[in-house]
Design an enzyme around this catalytic site. Structure first.
Site, short mmCIF file in Angstrom:
data_model
loop_
_atom_site.label_atom_id
_atom_site.label_comp_id
_atom_site.label_asym_id
_atom_site.label_seq_id
_atom_site.Cartn_x
_atom_site.Cartn_y
_atom_site.Cartn_z
N ILE A 163 0.84 -1.20 0.00
CA ILE A 163 0.00 0.00 0.00
C ILE A 163 0.88 1.25 0.00
CG2 ILE A 163 -1.73 1.31 1.30
CD1 ILE A 163 -2.80 -1.42 2.36
N THR A 238 -4.60 5.80 7.22
CA THR A 238 -5.57 4.88 6.63
C THR A 238 -5.28 3.45 7.08
OG1 THR A 238 -4.14 4.65 4.69
CG2 THR A 238 -5.96 6.23 4.52
N ALA A 239 -4.40 3.30 8.09
CA ALA A 239 -3.96 1.95 8.48
C ALA A 239 -4.81 1.44 9.65
CB ALA A 239 -2.48 1.97 8.80
N ARG A 240 -4.45 1.80 10.86
CA ARG A 240 -5.23 1.43 12.04
C ARG A 240 -5.17 2.58 13.05
NH1 ARG A 240 -7.35 -1.68 9.25
NH2 ARG A 240 -7.63 -3.94 9.53
N ASP A 264 -9.02 7.99 8.41
CA ASP A 264 -10.05 7.03 7.97
C ASP A 264 -10.26 5.92 9.00
OD1 ASP A 264 -11.82 5.88 5.94
OD2 ASP A 264 -10.30 4.34 5.66
N GLU A 269 -13.05 2.30 16.97
CA GLU A 269 -14.14 2.61 16.02
C GLU A 269 -15.23 1.54 16.12
OE1 GLU A 269 -11.53 2.57 12.53
OE2 GLU A 269 -12.55 0.73 11.85
N HIS A 287 -13.74 4.69 8.02
CA HIS A 287 -13.06 3.47 7.58
C HIS A 287 -13.58 3.02 6.21
CE1 HIS A 287 -10.67 -0.20 9.18
NE2 HIS A 287 -10.51 -0.06 7.87
N GLY A 289 -11.50 2.93 3.41
CA GLY A 289 -10.33 2.68 2.55
C GLY A 289 -10.57 1.68 1.44
C1 DGY Z 1 -8.23 -4.07 5.83
O1 DGY Z 1 -8.32 -4.82 4.84
O2 DGY Z 1 -7.61 -4.38 6.85
C2 DGY Z 1 -8.90 -2.75 5.73
O3 DGY Z 1 -8.75 -1.99 6.87
C3 DGY Z 1 -10.36 -2.93 5.38
O4 DGY Z 1 -10.85 -1.71 4.92
#
Ligand code: DGY
Length: 323
Positions: A163, A238-240, A264, A269, A287, A289
């Protein structure tokens, strides 16, 4: 028509796309979560009764306690996500469970939404969108809602995996210079011109923008890390959510130490730290993504490729734990 009883039996914890559910119905006997409601530990254990495998999502927590209570029939947890922080991998390994995930399928949509957050945070999209909706727009102005351009700026990426590399490729097209910190340095070909930093400490001071692409379950951005970023830096996650200390990030966004953030994902959450809602300089998404038709189809199909392979004794393409 019900599939023959000799087909493997799956517990599927969430409703999936129509294409993926059609494949499930064709190839397996399935116990569905018909109304797609959140499942707690007891629901997971009950739902898995007699199942050969569980197809789950990041919303179901497979703690050590849940894994210990799973019926002996369950051989595989196939998660429809790249993240596996909702599964206690150590407990799964000990129990002899195979765990699989869906890398690859999530790369492009996550990279796209990272750029969306980065641009939205830099260009004050939250404030502009709110002004127009709330009828506060009085007309074009040479000095109103001035954001920051991304062209010519330095983007620091924590975690230049699939990513991170897809983000770097897109950010380069916007004229950004890429810096990164990774556990190990990438090959020159994979770096594609990105500048390696051997530590987070050396990366942070050069980041006009910082984007997180590390696995959950660790803290990357705390008050000390934020203090190393240039004044006015913009942070994207956008990860965690647990990668970030919310209190420290909110304080830095409030007092202007940081310029803006695009988020995100959130610790705990769907509940989010209420401080975020009060900040005009944060662009928030719930969330999303991987929330594209293409990605959710691809993730679901990869999760089923993993099931097909694991139950047939072959190595699953998205193997995380097991053989
Ligand atoms: C994942 O695949 O871990 C993503 O966070 C899902 O949107």
């Amino acid at each position: 028509m019900n599939p023959p009883a000799d087909k493997p039996f799956l517990f599927v914890t969430r409703r999936l796309t129509a294409n993926v559910e059609a494949r499930l119905t064709r190839d397996y006997r399935v116990r569905w979560n018909e109304d797609d409601r959140p499942l707690d530990a007891d629901d997971l254990v009950r739902g898995a009764a007699d199942a050969d495998a569980v197809v789950c999502c990041l919303t179901e927590k497979f703690t050590a306690e849940v894994i210990a209570r799973l019926p002996a029939s369950v051989r595989l947890l196939s998660t429809v996500s790249v993240g596996t922080d909702h599964i206690d991998l150590g407990a799964a390994r000990e129990r002899g469970l195979t765990v699989t995930s869906t890398p690859g399928a999530v790369t492009e949509p996550t990279a796209e939404i990272t750029l969306l957050l980065l641009l939205a945070a830099a260009r004050r999209a939250s404030e502009g969108a709110a002004a127009i909706r709330e009828e506060r727009w009085t007309g074009w102005s040479p000095t109103w809602l001035l954001g920051r351009s991304v062209a010519g700026k330095r983007l620091g990426i924590v975690g230049l995996g699939r990513i991170g590399q897809a983000v770097a490729q897109r950010a380069r097209a916007f004229g950004m210079e890429i810096h990164y910190f990774n556990r190990r340095r990438l090959s020159v070909a994979d770096e594609a011109g990105a500048i390696f930093h051997p530590s987070l400490e050396s990366l942070l001071p050069v980041c006009d923008f910082l984007s997180l692409h590390a696995p959950g379950g660790q803290r990357v951005l705390d008050a000390a890390a934020i203090a190393r970023l240039p004044r006015g830096a913009i942070v994207v996650n956008t990860a965690r959510g647990d990668l970030v200390d919310d209190d420290a990030l909110i304080a830095a966004l409030r007092d202007g130490r940081l310029g803006a953030a695009g988020l995100d994902v959130f610790a705990g959450e769907p509940r989010i730290h209420p401080g975020y809602r009060e900040l005009p300089n944060v662009f928030l998404l719930p969330h999303m993504g991987t929330s594209t038709v293409e990605a959710r189809d691809a993730m679901g199909h990869l999760a089923l490729d993993n099931v097909d392979a694991a139950l047939a004794g072959r190595r699953p393409p998205g193997l995380v734990v097991g053989k």
